[in-house]
Design a protein around this motif. Structure first.
Motif, PDB file in Angstrom:
ATOM      1  N   ASN A  19       0.834  -1.209   0.000  1.00  0.00           N
ATOM      2  CA  ASN A  19       0.000   0.000   0.000  1.00  0.00           C
ATOM      3  C   ASN A  19       0.867   1.257   0.000  1.00  0.00           C
ATOM      4  O   ASN A  19       0.538   2.261  -0.639  1.00  0.00           O
ATOM      5  CB  ASN A  19      -0.901   0.031   1.237  1.00  0.00           C
ATOM      6  CG  ASN A  19      -1.919  -1.073   1.243  1.00  0.00           C
ATOM      7  OD1 ASN A  19      -2.259  -1.626   0.201  1.00  0.00           O
ATOM      8  ND2 ASN A  19      -2.417  -1.407   2.424  1.00  0.00           N
ATOM      9  N   VAL A  58       1.805   2.396  -3.449  1.00  0.00           N
ATOM     10  CA  VAL A  58       0.729   3.100  -4.145  1.00  0.00           C
ATOM     11  C   VAL A  58       0.688   4.558  -3.718  1.00  0.00           C
ATOM     12  O   VAL A  58       0.628   5.478  -4.546  1.00  0.00           O
ATOM     13  CB  VAL A  58      -0.632   2.419  -3.881  1.00  0.00           C
ATOM     14  CG1 VAL A  58      -1.782   3.262  -4.426  1.00  0.00           C
ATOM     15  CG2 VAL A  58      -0.663   1.021  -4.511  1.00  0.00           C
ATOM     16  N   GLY A  76      -8.038   7.386  -8.203  1.00  0.00           N
ATOM     17  CA  GLY A  76      -7.398   6.895  -7.008  1.00  0.00           C
ATOM     18  C   GLY A  76      -6.550   7.956  -6.322  1.00  0.00           C
ATOM     19  O   GLY A  76      -6.508   9.100  -6.753  1.00  0.00           O
ATOM     20  N   PRO A  77      -5.893   7.537  -5.227  1.00  0.00           N
ATOM     21  CA  PRO A  77      -5.813   6.179  -4.693  1.00  0.00           C
ATOM     22  C   PRO A  77      -7.198   5.663  -4.255  1.00  0.00           C
ATOM     23  O   PRO A  77      -8.046   6.440  -3.827  1.00  0.00           O
ATOM     24  CB  PRO A  77      -4.886   6.312  -3.490  1.00  0.00           C
ATOM     25  CG  PRO A  77      -4.153   7.607  -3.697  1.00  0.00           C
ATOM     26  CD  PRO A  77      -5.107   8.487  -4.422  1.00  0.00           C
ATOM     27  N   GLY A  78      -7.365   4.358  -4.376  1.00  0.00           N
ATOM     28  CA  GLY A  78      -8.633   3.762  -3.999  1.00  0.00           C
ATOM     29  C   GLY A  78      -8.503   2.265  -3.815  1.00  0.00           C
ATOM     30  O   GLY A  78      -7.396   1.706  -3.861  1.00  0.00           O
ATOM     31  N   ARG A  79      -9.658   1.622  -3.610  1.00  0.00           N
ATOM     32  CA  ARG A  79      -9.679   0.164  -3.456  1.00  0.00           C
ATOM     33  C   ARG A  79     -10.858  -0.410  -4.233  1.00  0.00           C
ATOM     34  O   ARG A  79     -11.994   0.048  -4.070  1.00  0.00           O
ATOM     35  CB  ARG A  79      -9.787  -0.244  -1.984  1.00  0.00           C
ATOM     36  CG  ARG A  79      -9.709  -1.754  -1.792  1.00  0.00           C
ATOM     37  CD  ARG A  79      -9.675  -2.173  -0.342  1.00  0.00           C
ATOM     38  NE  ARG A  79      -9.449  -3.596  -0.228  1.00  0.00           N
ATOM     39  CZ  ARG A  79      -9.389  -4.271   0.915  1.00  0.00           C
ATOM     40  NH1 ARG A  79      -9.541  -3.625   2.062  1.00  0.00           N
ATOM     41  NH2 ARG A  79      -9.178  -5.563   0.925  1.00  0.00           N
ATOM     42  N   HIS A  80     -10.559  -1.382  -5.089  1.00  0.00           N
ATOM     43  CA  HIS A  80     -11.602  -2.035  -5.868  1.00  0.00           C
ATOM     44  C   HIS A  80     -12.371  -3.027  -4.988  1.00  0.00           C
ATOM     45  O   HIS A  80     -11.750  -3.917  -4.382  1.00  0.00           O
ATOM     46  CB  HIS A  80     -11.009  -2.808  -7.045  1.00  0.00           C
ATOM     47  CG  HIS A  80     -10.404  -1.942  -8.109  1.00  0.00           C
ATOM     48  ND1 HIS A  80     -11.091  -0.924  -8.705  1.00  0.00           N
ATOM     49  CD2 HIS A  80      -9.173  -1.988  -8.704  1.00  0.00           C
ATOM     50  CE1 HIS A  80     -10.317  -0.359  -9.623  1.00  0.00           C
ATOM     51  NE2 HIS A  80      -9.158  -0.971  -9.630  1.00  0.00           N
ATOM     52  N   ARG A 113      -5.770  -2.351  -3.919  1.00  0.00           N
ATOM     53  CA  ARG A 113      -5.572  -0.923  -3.728  1.00  0.00           C
ATOM     54  C   ARG A 113      -4.863  -0.402  -4.973  1.00  0.00           C
ATOM     55  O   ARG A 113      -3.941  -1.051  -5.475  1.00  0.00           O
ATOM     56  CB  ARG A 113      -4.734  -0.638  -2.487  1.00  0.00           C
ATOM     57  CG  ARG A 113      -5.560  -0.707  -1.192  1.00  0.00           C
ATOM     58  CD  ARG A 113      -5.941  -2.132  -0.797  1.00  0.00           C
ATOM     59  NE  ARG A 113      -4.823  -2.855  -0.249  1.00  0.00           N
ATOM     60  CZ  ARG A 113      -4.805  -4.169  -0.056  1.00  0.00           C
ATOM     61  NH1 ARG A 113      -5.850  -4.917  -0.387  1.00  0.00           N
ATOM     62  NH2 ARG A 113      -3.750  -4.760   0.456  1.00  0.00           N
ATOM     63  N   SER A 137      -1.213  -1.455  -8.687  1.00  0.00           N
ATOM     64  CA  SER A 137      -2.134  -2.011  -7.691  1.00  0.00           C
ATOM     65  C   SER A 137      -1.423  -3.051  -6.844  1.00  0.00           C
ATOM     66  O   SER A 137      -0.370  -3.579  -7.218  1.00  0.00           O
ATOM     67  CB  SER A 137      -3.381  -2.626  -8.355  1.00  0.00           C
ATOM     68  OG  SER A 137      -3.056  -3.738  -9.151  1.00  0.00           O
ATOM     69  N   CYS A 189     -14.733   1.903  -6.728  1.00  0.00           N
ATOM     70  CA  CYS A 189     -13.887   2.215  -5.577  1.00  0.00           C
ATOM     71  C   CYS A 189     -14.728   2.283  -4.315  1.00  0.00           C
ATOM     72  O   CYS A 189     -15.648   3.105  -4.214  1.00  0.00           O
ATOM     73  CB  CYS A 189     -13.144   3.534  -5.778  1.00  0.00           C
ATOM     74  SG  CYS A 189     -12.126   3.961  -4.344  1.00  0.00           S
ATOM     75  N   TRP A 214     -13.708   3.294  -1.486  1.00  0.00           N
ATOM     76  CA  TRP A 214     -13.280   4.407  -0.650  1.00  0.00           C
ATOM     77  C   TRP A 214     -13.866   5.743  -1.092  1.00  0.00           C
ATOM     78  O   TRP A 214     -13.766   6.731  -0.365  1.00  0.00           O
ATOM     79  CB  TRP A 214     -11.754   4.520  -0.654  1.00  0.00           C
ATOM     80  CG  TRP A 214     -11.042   3.395   0.037  1.00  0.00           C
ATOM     81  CD1 TRP A 214     -11.584   2.435   0.835  1.00  0.00           C
ATOM     82  CD2 TRP A 214      -9.643   3.125  -0.011  1.00  0.00           C
ATOM     83  NE1 TRP A 214     -10.621   1.576   1.286  1.00  0.00           N
ATOM     84  CE2 TRP A 214      -9.415   1.971   0.784  1.00  0.00           C
ATOM     85  CE3 TRP A 214      -8.569   3.723  -0.644  1.00  0.00           C
ATOM     86  CZ2 TRP A 214      -8.141   1.423   0.953  1.00  0.00           C
ATOM     87  CZ3 TRP A 214      -7.307   3.181  -0.474  1.00  0.00           C
ATOM     88  CH2 TRP A 214      -7.098   2.043   0.326  1.00  0.00           C
TER      89      TRP A 214
END
Length: 286
Positions: A202, A205, A222-226, A232, A247, A272, A274
């Motif tokens: 992480n 990223v 992003g940054p984000g999470r699928h 991430r 990722s 995402c 987040w």
């Protein structure tokens, strides 16, 4: 059925190889494997190369997938020809340019240029990044699709890809235990939608988010999470508008026999969890 083992490389046309090299090394963090008069080969893992920029039109884009052996390659060519997808057998010189033993080229139903290769070269030299991006390897690609349902049938019925999840009509498909190797994204024309590299953590990223921002590299998502793969991520724009992704933490499908694809709505939280939203993509708000 065509048995794909893994995605092998991407070939991109570029009108400016010097600019492409600067981005690939100073920003993306790949290692130059070889420079030619009209081609630049780049490494991201143990393979001899995973990205090649060649002098030419940026609309010239190719994705290579590895198959088991030359018998499998011949069977694939026959299958494609029988289904109306003319397959071009690469010459010895073309195979050498791709650093493979042999290959065939064809176009998928949307018109994306695909190559199937055997015996893609590895390197005995350790991959050494041009900057500390934490890259562990080339992992997957997003492909444009003018008809995702039709193209999903091609990749899952003609080839051995399996759908892991769907977001609206976007299928995320795997050819191994890794959650996805190919994503099909609706678009009006053929093309590579994005190119993914995995990173170690992480922290990598987030470090790249600040690093790229400082260098005015456009961040597009992003940054984000699928929520689909659990990864991430960070998406950003390179030369000629190509989108690259870092990722980490992508899920694996533990039990192939019992896995059932999940259906996610075409909405921001499906991309995402987040709250990040993809730039340029119109999504309904909840």
């Amino acid at each position: 059925m065509i048995q794909l083992k893994d995605v092998s490389y991407v070939r991109l046309g570029s009108p400016d190889l010097e600019q492409a090299e600067h981005f690939a090394t100073a920003c993306l963090g790949l290692q130059v494997a070889e420079r030619g008069d009209k081609a630049l080969y780049l490494r991201s893992d143990e393979r001899a190369h995973t990205l090649c920029y060649s002098e030419g039109d940026p609309r010239e884009q190719t994705v290579g997938f590895e198959v088991e052996d030359e018998a499998g390659l011949q069977d694939a060519a026959a299958t494609l020809e029988s289904l109306g997808h003319p397959a071009h057998a690469g010459t010895a010189q073309e195979a050498e340019q791709r650093k493979v033993k042999a290959f065939i080229g064809f176009r998928d139903p949307t018109g994306n240029h695909i190559e199937l290769v055997v015996r893609a070269e590895r390197s005995g030299r350790r991959y050494f990044a041009s900057r500390d991006a934490g890259i562990t390897g080339f992992s997957h690609i997003g492909l444009n699709s003018t008809d995702p349902a039709r193209d999903e049938r091609f990749w899952t019925q003609v080839c051995n890809a399996c759908v892991s999840d769907r977001i609206g009509d976007i299928p995320l498909m795997r050819v191994s235990a890794i959650h996805h190797t190919i994503a099909l994204v609706r678009a009006p024309q053929a093309g590579i939608q994005h190119i993914n590299h995995q990173v170690e953590s992480n922290d990598d990223v987030l470090r790249s988010y600040y690093f790229l921002n400082e260098r005015r590299v456009p961040i597009v998502f992003g940054p984000g999470r699928h929520p689909t793969s659990g990864a991430r991520f960070l998406y950003f724009k390179g030369p000629d508008g190509m989108i690259f992704e870092y990722s980490v933490g992508v899920d694996e499908i533990a039990d192939e026999a019992t896995h059932r694809p999940r259906q996610y709505g075409f909405e921001p939280t499906s991309f995402c969890m987040w709250g990040a939203k993809p730039a340029g993509m119109t999504l309904p708000s909840k």
